[in-house]
Design a protein around this motif. Structure first.
Motif, PDB file in Angstrom:
ATOM      1  N   PHE D 102       0.830  -1.204   0.000  1.00 13.11           N
ATOM      2  CA  PHE D 102       0.000   0.000   0.000  1.00 13.11           C
ATOM      3  C   PHE D 102       0.868   1.259   0.000  1.00 13.11           C
ATOM      4  CE2 PHE D 102      -4.543  -1.237   1.380  1.00 13.11           C
ATOM      5  CZ  PHE D 102      -4.453  -2.458   0.746  1.00 13.11           C
ATOM      6  N   ARG D 103       1.955   1.216   0.760  1.00 15.37           N
ATOM      7  CA  ARG D 103       2.849   2.367   0.763  1.00 15.37           C
ATOM      8  C   ARG D 103       3.490   2.561  -0.606  1.00 15.37           C
ATOM      9  NH1 ARG D 103       3.723   5.057   5.173  1.00 15.37           N
ATOM     10  NH2 ARG D 103       3.312   4.080   7.199  1.00 15.37           N
ATOM     11  N   GLY D 104       3.787   1.445  -1.241  1.00 15.13           N
ATOM     12  CA  GLY D 104       4.356   1.520  -2.597  1.00 15.13           C
ATOM     13  C   GLY D 104       3.385   2.214  -3.533  1.00 15.13           C
ATOM     14  N   VAL D 105       2.113   1.848  -3.442  1.00 10.10           N
ATOM     15  CA  VAL D 105       1.101   2.499  -4.292  1.00 10.10           C
ATOM     16  C   VAL D 105       1.061   3.987  -3.979  1.00 10.10           C
ATOM     17  CG1 VAL D 105      -1.369   2.683  -4.761  1.00 10.10           C
ATOM     18  CG2 VAL D 105      -0.299   0.427  -4.538  1.00 10.10           C
ATOM     19  N   ASP D 106       1.136   4.331  -2.719  1.00  9.85           N
ATOM     20  CA  ASP D 106       1.084   5.733  -2.328  1.00  9.85           C
ATOM     21  C   ASP D 106       2.269   6.512  -2.905  1.00  9.85           C
ATOM     22  OD1 ASP D 106      -0.012   7.958  -0.846  1.00  9.85           O
ATOM     23  OD2 ASP D 106       1.741   7.768   0.444  1.00  9.85           O
ATOM     24  N   ASP D 107       3.441   5.875  -2.884  1.00  9.28           N
ATOM     25  CA  ASP D 107       4.637   6.539  -3.410  1.00  9.28           C
ATOM     26  C   ASP D 107       4.498   6.862  -4.892  1.00  9.28           C
ATOM     27  OD1 ASP D 107       5.892   6.533  -1.017  1.00  9.28           O
ATOM     28  OD2 ASP D 107       7.130   4.767  -1.405  1.00  9.28           O
ATOM     29  N   ILE D 108       3.887   5.953  -5.604  1.00  5.82           N
ATOM     30  CA  ILE D 108       3.809   6.155  -7.053  1.00  5.82           C
ATOM     31  C   ILE D 108       2.363   6.184  -7.526  1.00  5.82           C
ATOM     32  CG2 ILE D 108       6.078   5.160  -7.549  1.00  5.82           C
ATOM     33  CD1 ILE D 108       4.463   2.607  -8.402  1.00  5.82           C
ATOM     34  N   GLN D 109       1.546   6.880  -6.760  1.00  4.44           N
ATOM     35  CA  GLN D 109       0.119   7.023  -7.096  1.00  4.44           C
ATOM     36  C   GLN D 109      -0.094   7.322  -8.576  1.00  4.44           C
ATOM     37  OE1 GLN D 109      -1.948   9.933  -4.769  1.00  4.44           O
ATOM     38  NE2 GLN D 109      -0.694   9.476  -2.970  1.00  4.44           N
ATOM     39  N   ASP D 110       0.635   8.340  -9.033  1.00  2.00           N
ATOM     40  CA  ASP D 110       0.447   8.790 -10.406  1.00  2.00           C
ATOM     41  C   ASP D 110       0.684   7.663 -11.393  1.00  2.00           C
ATOM     42  OD1 ASP D 110      -0.138  11.244  -9.511  1.00  2.00           O
ATOM     43  OD2 ASP D 110       1.809  12.125  -9.970  1.00  2.00           O
ATOM     44  N   MET D 111       1.724   6.879 -11.138  1.00  2.00           N
ATOM     45  CA  MET D 111       2.054   5.780 -12.036  1.00  2.00           C
ATOM     46  C   MET D 111       0.973   4.719 -12.048  1.00  2.00           C
ATOM     47  SD  MET D 111       4.559   6.306 -13.673  1.00  2.00           S
ATOM     48  CE  MET D 111       4.049   8.015 -13.541  1.00  2.00           C
ATOM     49  N   ALA D 112       0.497   4.382 -10.858  1.00  2.00           N
ATOM     50  CA  ALA D 112      -0.534   3.353 -10.757  1.00  2.00           C
ATOM     51  C   ALA D 112      -1.746   3.778 -11.585  1.00  2.00           C
ATOM     52  CB  ALA D 112      -0.921   3.152  -9.299  1.00  2.00           C
ATOM     53  N   LEU D 113      -2.071   5.041 -11.478  1.00  2.00           N
ATOM     54  CA  LEU D 113      -3.203   5.582 -12.217  1.00  2.00           C
ATOM     55  C   LEU D 113      -2.911   5.530 -13.719  1.00  2.00           C
ATOM     56  CD1 LEU D 113      -5.855   6.718 -11.371  1.00  2.00           C
ATOM     57  CD2 LEU D 113      -4.873   8.998 -11.347  1.00  2.00           C
ATOM     58  N   LEU D 114      -1.732   6.031 -14.069  1.00  2.00           N
ATOM     59  CA  LEU D 114      -1.349   6.103 -15.470  1.00  2.00           C
ATOM     60  C   LEU D 114      -1.375   4.712 -16.109  1.00  2.00           C
ATOM     61  CD1 LEU D 114      -0.494   8.508 -17.189  1.00  2.00           C
ATOM     62  CD2 LEU D 114       1.876   7.885 -16.809  1.00  2.00           C
ATOM     63  N   ALA D 163      -6.405 -12.851  -2.309  1.00  2.00           N
ATOM     64  CA  ALA D 163      -5.123 -12.202  -2.634  1.00  2.00           C
ATOM     65  C   ALA D 163      -5.352 -11.084  -3.644  1.00  2.00           C
ATOM     66  CB  ALA D 163      -4.143 -13.228  -3.194  1.00  2.00           C
ATOM     67  N   ASN D 164      -6.150 -11.382  -4.629  1.00  2.00           N
ATOM     68  CA  ASN D 164      -6.461 -10.383  -5.652  1.00  2.00           C
ATOM     69  C   ASN D 164      -7.151  -9.168  -5.030  1.00  2.00           C
ATOM     70  OD1 ASN D 164      -6.480 -10.107  -8.736  1.00  2.00           O
ATOM     71  ND2 ASN D 164      -8.548  -9.471  -8.130  1.00  2.00           N
ATOM     72  N   ASN D 165      -8.091  -9.436  -4.153  1.00  2.00           N
ATOM     73  CA  ASN D 165      -8.813  -8.337  -3.502  1.00  2.00           C
ATOM     74  C   ASN D 165      -7.860  -7.414  -2.741  1.00  2.00           C
ATOM     75  OD1 ASN D 165     -11.166  -9.359  -4.477  1.00  2.00           O
ATOM     76  ND2 ASN D 165     -12.009 -10.021  -2.510  1.00  2.00           N
ATOM     77  N   ILE D 166      -6.887  -8.022  -2.071  1.00  2.00           N
ATOM     78  CA  ILE D 166      -5.946  -7.202  -1.297  1.00  2.00           C
ATOM     79  C   ILE D 166      -5.199  -6.232  -2.213  1.00  2.00           C
ATOM     80  CG2 ILE D 166      -3.801  -7.294   0.047  1.00  2.00           C
ATOM     81  CD1 ILE D 166      -4.871  -9.942   1.249  1.00  2.00           C
ATOM     82  N   VAL D 167      -4.727  -6.766  -3.337  1.00  2.00           N
ATOM     83  CA  VAL D 167      -4.020  -5.899  -4.282  1.00  2.00           C
ATOM     84  C   VAL D 167      -4.941  -4.802  -4.800  1.00  2.00           C
ATOM     85  CG1 VAL D 167      -2.962  -5.821  -6.559  1.00  2.00           C
ATOM     86  CG2 VAL D 167      -2.339  -7.633  -4.965  1.00  2.00           C
ATOM     87  N   VAL D 168      -6.168  -5.178  -5.116  1.00  2.00           N
ATOM     88  CA  VAL D 168      -7.121  -4.193  -5.629  1.00  2.00           C
ATOM     89  C   VAL D 168      -7.343  -3.085  -4.619  1.00  2.00           C
ATOM     90  CG1 VAL D 168      -9.553  -3.840  -6.187  1.00  2.00           C
ATOM     91  CG2 VAL D 168      -8.317  -5.762  -7.193  1.00  2.00           C
ATOM     92  N   LEU D 169      -7.478  -3.439  -3.368  1.00  2.00           N
ATOM     93  CA  LEU D 169      -7.727  -2.418  -2.350  1.00  2.00           C
ATOM     94  C   LEU D 169      -6.506  -1.513  -2.186  1.00  2.00           C
ATOM     95  CD1 LEU D 169      -9.751  -4.468   0.285  1.00  2.00           C
ATOM     96  CD2 LEU D 169     -10.606  -2.889  -1.468  1.00  2.00           C
ATOM     97  N   GLY D 170      -5.344  -2.049  -2.471  1.00  2.00           N
ATOM     98  CA  GLY D 170      -4.152  -1.198  -2.482  1.00  2.00           C
ATOM     99  C   GLY D 170      -4.199  -0.217  -3.639  1.00  2.00           C
ATOM    100  N   ASP D 171      -4.459  -0.726  -4.823  1.00  2.00           N
ATOM    101  CA  ASP D 171      -4.516   0.139  -6.003  1.00  2.00           C
ATOM    102  C   ASP D 171      -5.593   1.204  -5.868  1.00  2.00           C
ATOM    103  OD1 ASP D 171      -2.520  -1.422  -7.061  1.00  2.00           O
ATOM    104  OD2 ASP D 171      -3.830  -2.575  -8.377  1.00  2.00           O
ATOM    105  N   THR D 172      -6.652   0.853  -5.125  1.00  2.00           N
ATOM    106  CA  THR D 172      -7.762   1.792  -4.945  1.00  2.00           C
ATOM    107  C   THR D 172      -7.287   3.125  -4.363  1.00  2.00           C
ATOM    108  OG1 THR D 172      -9.352  -0.001  -4.676  1.00  2.00           O
ATOM    109  CG2 THR D 172      -9.970   2.141  -3.772  1.00  2.00           C
ATOM    110  N   TRP D 173      -6.285   3.051  -3.514  1.00  2.00           N
ATOM    111  CA  TRP D 173      -5.747   4.288  -2.947  1.00  2.00           C
ATOM    112  C   TRP D 173      -5.284   5.248  -4.049  1.00  2.00           C
ATOM    113  CZ3 TRP D 173      -6.081   7.083   1.153  1.00  2.00           C
ATOM    114  CH2 TRP D 173      -5.163   8.103   1.404  1.00  2.00           C
ATOM    115  N   ALA D 174      -4.817   4.699  -5.145  1.00  2.00           N
ATOM    116  CA  ALA D 174      -4.407   5.545  -6.268  1.00  2.00           C
ATOM    117  C   ALA D 174      -5.619   6.033  -7.061  1.00  2.00           C
ATOM    118  CB  ALA D 174      -3.463   4.769  -7.187  1.00  2.00           C
ATOM    119  N   PHE D 175      -6.531   5.119  -7.350  1.00  2.00           N
ATOM    120  CA  PHE D 175      -7.700   5.492  -8.168  1.00  2.00           C
ATOM    121  C   PHE D 175      -8.561   6.556  -7.517  1.00  2.00           C
ATOM    122  CE2 PHE D 175      -7.881   0.966 -10.009  1.00  2.00           C
ATOM    123  CZ  PHE D 175      -6.879   1.297 -10.882  1.00  2.00           C
TER     124      PHE D 175
END
Lengths: 206, 206, 206, 206
Positions: D102-114, D163-175
């Motif tokens: 989740f912290r990784g997603v936060d660091d690169i929010q823009d990238m995850a979105l892009l 497992a998939n849900n966990i990743v999705v909820l992480g990415d959600t922080w970016a979306f």
DNA sequence: CATGAATGAGCTTTCATTCAT
DNA sequence: GATGAATGAAAGCTCATTCAT
């Protein structure tokens, strides 16, 4: 006369580098055409950096000039050759000159082609030189033809046009080598054309 | 056969605009060369916006093709003409065909020149057409020369080469018109060349 | 609210044409993306001329709006459905709503995806509508979850976040269908997710 | 693997300039989207001339690749981290991994979105890398979940989906950061989600 | 009402040339 | 003397939009 810009003072180095450029560029320019060949490519072909290139040359146009000058310098002896034929019998002299000219075209096929294709990109003064060379050639042939007519060996209405035709048939070896070389070697081509030309102008036929 | 992209469906309009393009571009392309003539310039010369150009043409290359196709379409009747000479005496037939070919070159001088200068930019299939036209011409002349030899009127060693030479001397009018036109009109040029050519191959001389 | 420009006055025709546009464009926009899809292409896909297009639409942006409005109009009954679940037991109500939302996502997968990918091209007011729909959904779920907690059936710390997670897991079916559909049908997916979600919040475990 | 065209040979300079490009472009691409961001703008944002850009990059597509590669290079240590959690108790390991992701997603929010918005413009091989990273993450989480189930700490029907849900909820922080960040800091968000997730799969409830 | 020809601004990309090192 | 990084004008081409028919 040669007014190409350089940042170098060392006459020898200038000549060395310019020959390096002329040799390298010639091949690429013939293959890709003047506009399609970039300076970057030309520099690479010449084993030279772009910067060095511009030390010895002022512009892309100059490279084309250099290429022509380099190859034309190889033909300074041509007119001397024509003069040296003065003592021969007209028919023999003509044969020698034709052979010499046609072989010259064969040696620098690429240049002959480039001259036609890129003449519009060639600097005016260099173009003039190229055309001059041709005119000299035609004049020389006219001389021989005239002598032959006066000697009663040739019978020609329009000497000037016949001389021009001879040059044209020589240049043709460059234009259509992709076509002609299927049937002829340069030796065959010269032999056959000499036969046709001499036959056409001889006063006394076979 | 003509697969140039267009966004229009109106066949008439396509033809109109493409002729407009071919006419306008021809002049500029001959004057400046393919690479030096920009689309912007071409469009302006054609009294057309860039957008409109690309409505009827898919690329710059297509413009060159169009120019050639347009001018070649004006020569479709050439082969018919050659055939129609079949009944004439060989010498007369040859004279007519030469005259016809040379005049054809004169009509489309610019194109003949462009074909040589820009052949490397020409689409393969269009280039093929151009070369085909020349081959047909050579074949036709070979036919006449052969008949003439069989009839005992001509005496020729290498018929194929003579035929080729005739075509070359025709094309020369385009290549060197800046030089030849100082001395000859096209009428003079044709008359003199016919004399030289026929003289060269006649079995019975003057 | 719907302020898209038109040159027509016939309300019926406007609606007919706009639906035609929305249906046709939807597919193409999803496939190629908003910027990569040209008006010409869109018009062709809609079996319509460019001119007609602009009779019923003021700009390319409007087409995107139209696509969203069309698909959102198919979902007006969603909130009514949520309300109709009010009388059911919390767990059953939640199951029904999840199923209904997930199925809705499946029905308009492409739109859900497009909403995320092209949100920056979407007109502000339309984007607002899209987000509104999501907020309503979250609120509705929050309502059910709250009731369930009060009834002692659910035990949840952060109701708002759980509601949000449920919506996200529904949208995921659209984002990752290329991945998820390898393993699950939509029926399987819904069943399994309901199990996971309900398990996670139930006060009394198995 | 990295086959982006350059005219430079200086490895250091290439890296410097490409990082400069990646950093500058990232911001603009996220803000305007790939198609709407012009090369002119990107170059300006990167404090670079257009020509310089193309010295280190072969096309606009390459810029997008560069942006992704740059940011992905910052995540090479992620898998190492997952492995380093192997000795911890399942629950603690899972908490650590979730926090780290989740912290990784936060660091690169823009990238995850892009990644989601511009995946259709991304070069196939780079897209593959991006997806690979996600799959690895899911696999790693599956490993931990499986171990936890075997140890009797977790009780999960469909490990893969969780497992998939966990990743999705992480990415959600970016979306949905525009929405979520109104209520949560990233610290809050991670804490609450960990609670929800762990609660949902624990064999023995509170 | 419907059409699609016409437009030109703006796109991505290339390249001759300069100049600091 | 030699290098090649940097530049930006200009190239070929696309496309949203208008408007005469």
């Amino acid at each position: 006369m040669n007014s190409i810009r350089t940042y170098s003072q060392d006459e020898n180095l200038i000549n060395t580098r310019r020959e390096q450029i002329a040799r390298g560029a010639a091949h690429l320019l013939v293959k890709k055409g003047y506009d399609k060949a970039s300076i970057r490519e030309i520099a690479k072909t010449c084993n030279m950096s772009i910067g060095t290139m511009y030390h010895y040359v002022g512009s892309k146009e100059d490279i084309l000039s250099l290429v022509f000058e380099y190859f034309m310098s190889r033909n300074v002896k041509f007119c001397e050759f024509v003069n040296s034929c003065n003592d021969l019998a007209p028919k023999e002299a003509l044969q020698n000159i034709i052979e010499r000219y046609f072989r010259g075209v064969d040696d620098i096929q690429d240049m002959a082609l480039l001259a036609y294709q890129e003449s519009m990109n060639l600097k005016k003064d260099v173009l003039k030189q190229v055309l001059e060379r041709e005119k000299e050639m035609i004049s020389a042939i006219e001389g021989i033809l005239t002598k032959g007519c006066e000697a009663g060996e040739f019978k020609i209405d329009d000497i000037s046009l016949v001389a021009n035709n001879i040059v044209v048939l020589g240049d043709t070896w460059a234009f259509k080598r992709w076509f002609l070389s299927k049937r002829y070697t340069i030796v065959d081509y010269i032999r056959e054309q000499i036969k046709i030309i001499i036959d056409g102008i001889s006063a006394h036929k076979r």
